[in-house]
Scaffold this active site. Structure first.
Site, mmCIF file in Angstrom:
data_model
loop_
_atom_site.group_PDB
_atom_site.id
_atom_site.type_symbol
_atom_site.label_atom_id
_atom_site.label_comp_id
_atom_site.label_asym_id
_atom_site.label_seq_id
_atom_site.Cartn_x
_atom_site.Cartn_y
_atom_site.Cartn_z
ATOM 1 N N ASP A 46 -2.908 -5.074 -1.355
ATOM 2 C CA ASP A 46 -1.703 -5.163 -1.983
ATOM 3 C C ASP A 46 -0.838 -4.166 -1.438
ATOM 4 O OD1 ASP A 46 -1.976 -7.390 -3.473
ATOM 5 O OD2 ASP A 46 -1.586 -6.446 -5.428
ATOM 6 N N HIS B 296 -9.306 -10.136 -8.793
ATOM 7 C CA HIS B 296 -9.589 -8.843 -8.978
ATOM 8 C C HIS B 296 -10.074 -8.409 -10.273
ATOM 9 C CE1 HIS B 296 -5.586 -6.881 -9.281
ATOM 10 N NE2 HIS B 296 -5.442 -7.741 -9.475
ATOM 11 N N LYS C 203 -7.809 -6.484 -3.792
ATOM 12 C CA LYS C 203 -6.335 -6.357 -3.912
ATOM 13 C C LYS C 203 -6.047 -4.945 -4.474
ATOM 14 C CE LYS C 203 -3.174 -9.466 -6.176
ATOM 15 N NZ LYS C 203 -2.128 -8.756 -7.153
HETATM 16 C C1 LIG Z 1 -0.907 -8.872 -12.109
HETATM 17 C C2 LIG Z 1 -1.320 -8.020 -11.061
HETATM 18 O O1 LIG Z 1 -0.546 -8.016 -9.816
HETATM 19 P P1 LIG Z 1 0.533 -8.572 -9.228
HETATM 20 O O2 LIG Z 1 1.353 -9.195 -10.295
HETATM 21 O O3 LIG Z 1 1.147 -7.276 -8.593
HETATM 22 O O4 LIG Z 1 -0.030 -9.555 -8.393
HETATM 23 C C3 LIG Z 1 -2.595 -7.263 -11.353
HETATM 24 O O5 LIG Z 1 -2.747 -6.258 -10.555
HETATM 25 O O6 LIG Z 1 -3.226 -7.581 -12.245
#
Ligand SMILES: C=C(OP(=O)(O)O)C(=O)O
Ligand SMILES: O=C(O)C1=C[C@@H](OP(=O)(O)O)[C@@H](O)[C@H](O)C1
Length: 451
Positions: free
Chosen positions: A77, A412, A438
């Site tokens: 990410d 994840h 992620k």
């Molecule tokens: C919901 C999540 O991330 P994002 O919304 O940034 O995809 C997460 O990491 O649980």
């Protein structure tokens, strides 16, 4: 980007040991078989906070001058966020610390679509960042991101004069932004089920042509993430006026100033280790998450306390200890969605009913996480009820649980939370284990320290 689990086992013959875990390929799928352990007793460090890394990255990119981010999360990410910002002209050097040369709010044109995978945070944040430019941008994501709503954010940006639309009229990405900067003044954020819309608007609001004001309609979910946004903004020099219920904000005009920013450990990532102590009747110290953290997920620790665990604070970290005797609780988790799967797994080892309420927003995460948790715990033999915005786990001390091959839906948090169950229940296999990349690329290696 391949997860480290898949990298380390991708070419290997079946089965291969990664310390206490068995990693294999069955058919074409990556799979990890979790080995049961006795009472764990370890001290671990977790990677930097995903939320704080991405906020600091945006503030640094929009700042005047250079910033250094110490201890950032290096993961799929945050690579997506960095790559997107580079595409619009920001220089970011990933060394041990990250050095970011801020462009003082200037956003360079970019003819290529900007692709952010299934990174909800960055997709919502970049939508506003790109609005500061003077060009046409296309913001895209993967198949799941194309199902994750963004309409309320688009409406609020339109209120600030931005021409933004959903390319296929779905209210979801891909988006087209014909940007000419933000007019500012008052806008309204319609009711929605993500705090990321609000954080996104706040982060760019100082760059509007007029002082920006923001009114929020409906319930504000995941509030601690707003607190984190306001904190990062103030560390980069912008102090927002707001009502205590987070329904009204007035953001002064200004430019962030480059900073030295230290990213604390990720409380959501820490949750799997505290949960491991809870279910195995052991003890885990997470070294780099403090009780005073603004990360809402640190509040999982007192919740585990209510379930029967003991906690202590030593040298800046948090230690959770358990006798393995756990009891069900009733809890509103609107403000800590990312640790719902973790708590649900612990609840399956508790005696009695755990009622987790106000979690409808889990349905728009990396997968429909409410349904996924219920499905996978049920697959292991647990008695779990699914409701539109809550779940009930009828815990039987874990006596009803058996091994299973767990689906992770490319999420994840499904992989990491369900792995905790495998520390206690023989025969738990986690399929698609590479999805941890992620937010926690070396999760499996650190998880294997739980012995
Ligand atoms: C919901 C999540 O991330 P994002 O919304 O940034 O995809 C997460 O990491 O649980
Ligand atoms: O702003 C953030 O960094 C995040 C906000 C939360 O999302 P919602 O506000 O959509 O619940 C959380 O689930 C996500 O992992 C990170």
């Amino acid at each position: 980007m391949a997860g480290p689990g898949s990298t380390s086992c991708g070419d290997a013959a079946y089965p291969v040991s990664i310390v206490g875990l068995r990693c294999c390929i069955k058919g074409k799928r990556d799979m990890i078989e979790i080995q049961t352990v006795g009472s764990v007793d370890v001290s671990v460090a977790v990677p930097g906070s995903k939320s704080l890394t991405q906020r600091a990255l945006i503030a640094a990119a929009l700042a005047e001058g250079e910033s250094t981010l110490h201890g950032p999360l290096v993961s799929e990410d945050t690579e997506y966020s960095s790559a997107a910002l580079r595409q619009v002209g920001v220089t970011i050097d990933h060394e041990e610390s990250w050095r970011v040369q801020g462009n003082a709010g200037r956003i360079a044109p970019c003819a290529e679509p900007i692709f952010l995978g299934n990174n909800g945070t960055a997709t919502r944040f970049l939508t506003s960042v790109l609005s500061l430019g003077n060009s046409r941008f296309v913001l895209d994501g993967d198949k799941r991101m194309a199902e994750r709503p963004i309409e309320p954010l688009m409406t609020a940006l339109q209120g600030w004069g931005v021409d933004v639309s959903s390319m296929h009229d779905t209210g979801c990405p891909p988006l087209v932004i014909n940007s000419t900067g933000l007019a500012g003044g008052m806008t309204v954020l319609p009711e929605g089920k993500s705090s990321q819309y609000l954080s996104s608007l706040l982060l760019v609001a100082p760059y509007a042509r007029e002082v920006a004001e923001l009114r929020v309609e409906g319930e504000v979910f995941s509030k601690p993430y707003i607190t984190m946004t306001l904190d990062v903004m103030s560390r980069f020099g912008i102090h927002v006026e707001y009502s205590s219920d987070y329904k009204y904000f007035k953001i002064p005009r200004g430019i962030y100033r480059g900073q030295d920013y230290s990213v604390e450990g990720d409380a959501s990532s820490a949750s799997y280790f505290w949960a491991a102590a809870a279910v195995t009747g052991g003890r885990v110290r997470v070294e780099n998450v403090s009780v005073s953290s603004l990360q809402g997920d640190v509040k999982l620790v007192p919740l585990l306390g209510r379930m029967g665990c003991g906690l202590s604070i030593e040298g800046g970290g948090i230690t959770l200890a358990s006798t393995g005797m756990l009891e069900g609780i009733s809890v509103d988790m609107a403000d800590m969605p990312d640790v719902v799967p973790t708590l649900a797994v612990v609840a399956a080892f508790a005696e009695g009913k755990t009622h987790i309420q106000n979690i409808g927003h889990l349905r728009i995460k990396e997968c429909d996480r409410l349904h996924a948790v219920v499905t996978e715990l049920t697959r292991m033999g647990a008695e779990v009820e699914e409701h539109s915005d809550s779940m009930v786990i009828h815990g039987k001390g874990g006596r009803d649980l058996h091994g299973a091959t767990i689906e992770t839906y490319d999420d994840h948090r499904m992989a990491m939370s369900m792995a905790v169950a495998g520390l206690k229940v023989p025969g738990v296999e986690i399929s698609g284990e590479g999805c941890v990349a992620k937010s926690f690329p070396d999760f499996w290696q650190r998880f294997a320290l739980l012995k």
